[in-house]
Scaffold this active site. Structure first.
Site, mmCIF file in Angstrom:
data_model
loop_
_atom_site.group_PDB
_atom_site.id
_atom_site.type_symbol
_atom_site.label_atom_id
_atom_site.label_comp_id
_atom_site.label_asym_id
_atom_site.label_seq_id
_atom_site.Cartn_x
_atom_site.Cartn_y
_atom_site.Cartn_z
ATOM 1 N N ASP A 279 4.255 -9.053 9.358
ATOM 2 C CA ASP A 279 4.493 -7.650 9.058
ATOM 3 C C ASP A 279 5.868 -7.498 8.408
ATOM 4 O O ASP A 279 6.700 -8.404 8.460
ATOM 5 C CB ASP A 279 4.417 -6.811 10.340
ATOM 6 C CG ASP A 279 2.969 -6.550 10.755
ATOM 7 O OD1 ASP A 279 2.058 -6.863 9.976
ATOM 8 O OD2 ASP A 279 2.757 -6.038 11.869
ATOM 9 N N ASP B 9 -6.822 -7.065 14.133
ATOM 10 C CA ASP B 9 -6.386 -8.399 14.541
ATOM 11 C C ASP B 9 -7.142 -8.891 15.771
ATOM 12 O O ASP B 9 -7.616 -10.026 15.819
ATOM 13 C CB ASP B 9 -4.882 -8.403 14.805
ATOM 14 C CG ASP B 9 -4.411 -7.176 15.583
ATOM 15 O OD1 ASP B 9 -5.267 -6.459 16.146
ATOM 16 O OD2 ASP B 9 -3.197 -6.937 15.630
ATOM 17 N N ASP C 226 8.606 -6.126 9.067
ATOM 18 C CA ASP C 226 9.863 -6.211 9.817
ATOM 19 C C ASP C 226 10.068 -7.570 10.472
ATOM 20 O O ASP C 226 11.008 -7.742 11.253
ATOM 21 C CB ASP C 226 9.911 -5.125 10.898
ATOM 22 C CG ASP C 226 8.747 -5.220 11.865
ATOM 23 O OD1 ASP C 226 7.607 -5.358 11.391
ATOM 24 O OD2 ASP C 226 8.963 -5.158 13.091
ATOM 25 N N ASP D 36 0.828 -1.212 0.000
ATOM 26 C CA ASP D 36 0.000 0.000 0.000
ATOM 27 C C ASP D 36 0.861 1.260 0.000
ATOM 28 O O ASP D 36 0.393 2.338 0.382
ATOM 29 C CB ASP D 36 -0.904 0.017 1.238
ATOM 30 C CG ASP D 36 -2.210 -0.741 1.014
ATOM 31 O OD1 ASP D 36 -2.427 -1.210 -0.116
ATOM 32 O OD2 ASP D 36 -3.006 -0.871 1.965
#
Length: 477
Positions: free
Chosen positions: A196, A290, A198, A137
């Site tokens: 994610d 989540d 990282d 995105d």
């Protein structure tokens, strides 16, 4: 015409009293309102804060007792649930392995996109039974081109990797994950793994998690533990590690062992896609999509499993600005979700009464709301005010014993940082105002920031590799 002077407008006595006796007048007013107004209000505030402290204390002691029994006498996940390694079948070949979709949501991740994509593409799983989906995105065109180029590089090595973009950021992360599941190749998958940008999973991640879902049809989610590659970068990251380690080693483990429920952490987890669909899919009504999905799936009767010995590398925010944005989202979102789902939980017919009590009281009320509010109101407001009003007494057990025990229990998760306990207490008290404000914003749905999503800046160790010139910003300081 004579010039008007102050003495021609106001009486001399009033001016003299204002100048010379203002402190006496304030003291007189204070004495007049203290007994009938200030003292009763402050005593009521003390009672309310002590009640909240007791709620938090009982919750911490309960979790401490449960985690002690789990560590000493509890059965390992492999004992509570069936687990057998998936093996190649001579006749079926790789079709013995289920189809897995791995999603990597990204937003302008210049520093870390290679880390996560490389780690995911290195997962030990048959290549024809796994799709890697990079959901980008990003608004920076240069970063989008770099991410797409990285995807093409791995695709040339035989990895089923798909680079997906959207026309807008509707729903933020939840919207990207939801749209990713609508792709034709995603519909053929049984499970979805989320990392994610990282996060760096070990190669055996899928082989350690997927068998639990294959052999236990009642399980919807397998959650791994986070560990932090930059925990030693600065004092800020060390203090964050202390708080998060308690969350993983105690809160997640207790929820998994008792009611098979805990909040999904948004990453480093494996979902059964059928459970996501039955729960209503991803929703963007709060900033904790989540946790929203986890609560709805649990209300459908699905169970969750936390694997504390399965660790995934990740990164902590190393700047105060990034940390504050993250904490606002983590404090505002749960409070707002509680507001929206409380009646749905109460009226649910599927789960037991005790699980409802656990979700409403322990999971939401005490941990997500009371914990933030009491830290600020009691320790930063009410206790300092009692110094000015000696008529109001606070019992020693509420000032010394309960806070000390709660603090020690919180520090158990990170023994190596026990010597930083004093700094952690100061740090938590400072952040308590920010978290309390965010909690009330979520509860009252006040302001635009209730659903504001600001991505946490990730540096990918860039600070260690190339020191950046700091700029003095008076407002931030």
């Amino acid at each position: 015409m004579d010039r008007l002077s102050l003495t021609t407008i106001l009486p001399d006595a009033f001016i003299q009293g204002t100048v010379d006796d203002i402190s006496i007048q304030i003291a007189w007013i204070w004495e007049q309102i203290k007994a009938p107004l200030i003292v009763p209000l402050l005593r009521a505030a003390v009672v309310i804060c002590l009640t909240m402290s007791l709620m938090l204390f009982i919750e911490r002691v309960y979790m401490g007792i449960v985690i002690t029994f789990v560590k000493l006498f509890g059965r390992k996940p492999e004992k509570r649930y069936k687990w057998e390694p998936l093996k190649d079948d001579a006749e079926l070949g790789n079709s013995a392995f289920p189809m897995v979709l791995v999603q990597i949501p990204m937003f302008n991740e210049r520093e870390v996109y290679k880390l996560s994509i490389g780690a995911v593409c290195g997962l030990s799983w048959p290549r024809d039974r796994m799709f890697v989906q990079v959901l980008d995105d990003s608004t920076d065109q240069a970063i989008k081109e770099m991410v797409e180029l990285e995807c093409h590089r791995w695709a040339s090595q035989g990895i089923n990797i798909k680079y997906e973009i959207r026309d807008n950021r509707t729903g933020y992360k939840a919207g990207a994950l939801k749209e990713g599941l609508t792709r034709s190749y995603a519909r053929d998958c049984d499970y979805v793994v989320i990392f994610d940008a990282d996060f760096q999973p070990e190669p055996d991640f899928l082989r350690r998690t997927i068998p639990f879902l294959v052999h236990n049809p009642e399980l919807a989610l397998i959650q791994a533990r986070w560990i932090f590659v930059n925990a030693d970068e600065c004092l800020l990251t060390r203090l964050q590690e202390m708080s998060l380690d308690y969350h993983f080693t105690v809160e997640q483990e207790v929820g998994s062992s008792t009611y098979s429920f805990f909040g999904f952490n948004g990453t480093a987890g494996v979902w059964r896609i059928a459970a996501i669909n039955e729960a209503g899919g991803w929703k963007d009504r709060t900033t904790v999509e989540d946790m929203d999905l986890a609560v709805r799936a649990s209300l459908k009767g699905w169970k969750f499993l936390y694997l504390g010995d399965l660790k995934v590398k990740s990164e902590l925010p190393s700047t105060l600005k990034a940390f504050r944005h993250q904490q606002h989202r983590w404090s505002c979102g749960p409070a707002n979700l509680f507001r929206k789902m409380m009646m749905e939980i109460i009226t649910n017919k599927t789960v037991s009464l005790w699980k409802k009590v656990y979700v409403i009281y322990s999971f939401f009320l005490v941990r997500k709301i009371v914990g933030h509010i009491v830290s600020f109101t009691f320790y930063c407001v009410v206790l300092p005010l009692t110094v000015l009003v000696p008529e109001v007494e606070v019992p020693k057990w509420g000032v010394v014993y309960i806070p000390s025990i709660i603090t020690i229990l919180n520090a158990v998760g990170t023994p190596r940082s026990f010597h930083l306990l004093f700094f952690w207490i100061l740090f938590e008290n400072v952040m308590s105002m920010h978290r309390t404000q965010a909690t009330f914003i979520g509860l009252l749905e006040a302001g635009r920031s209730v659903n504001e999503w600001i991505d946490t800046e990730k540096l990918g160790g860039v600070l260690k590799a190339k020191p950046r010139r700091s700029r003095f910003r008076f407002g931030e300081r």
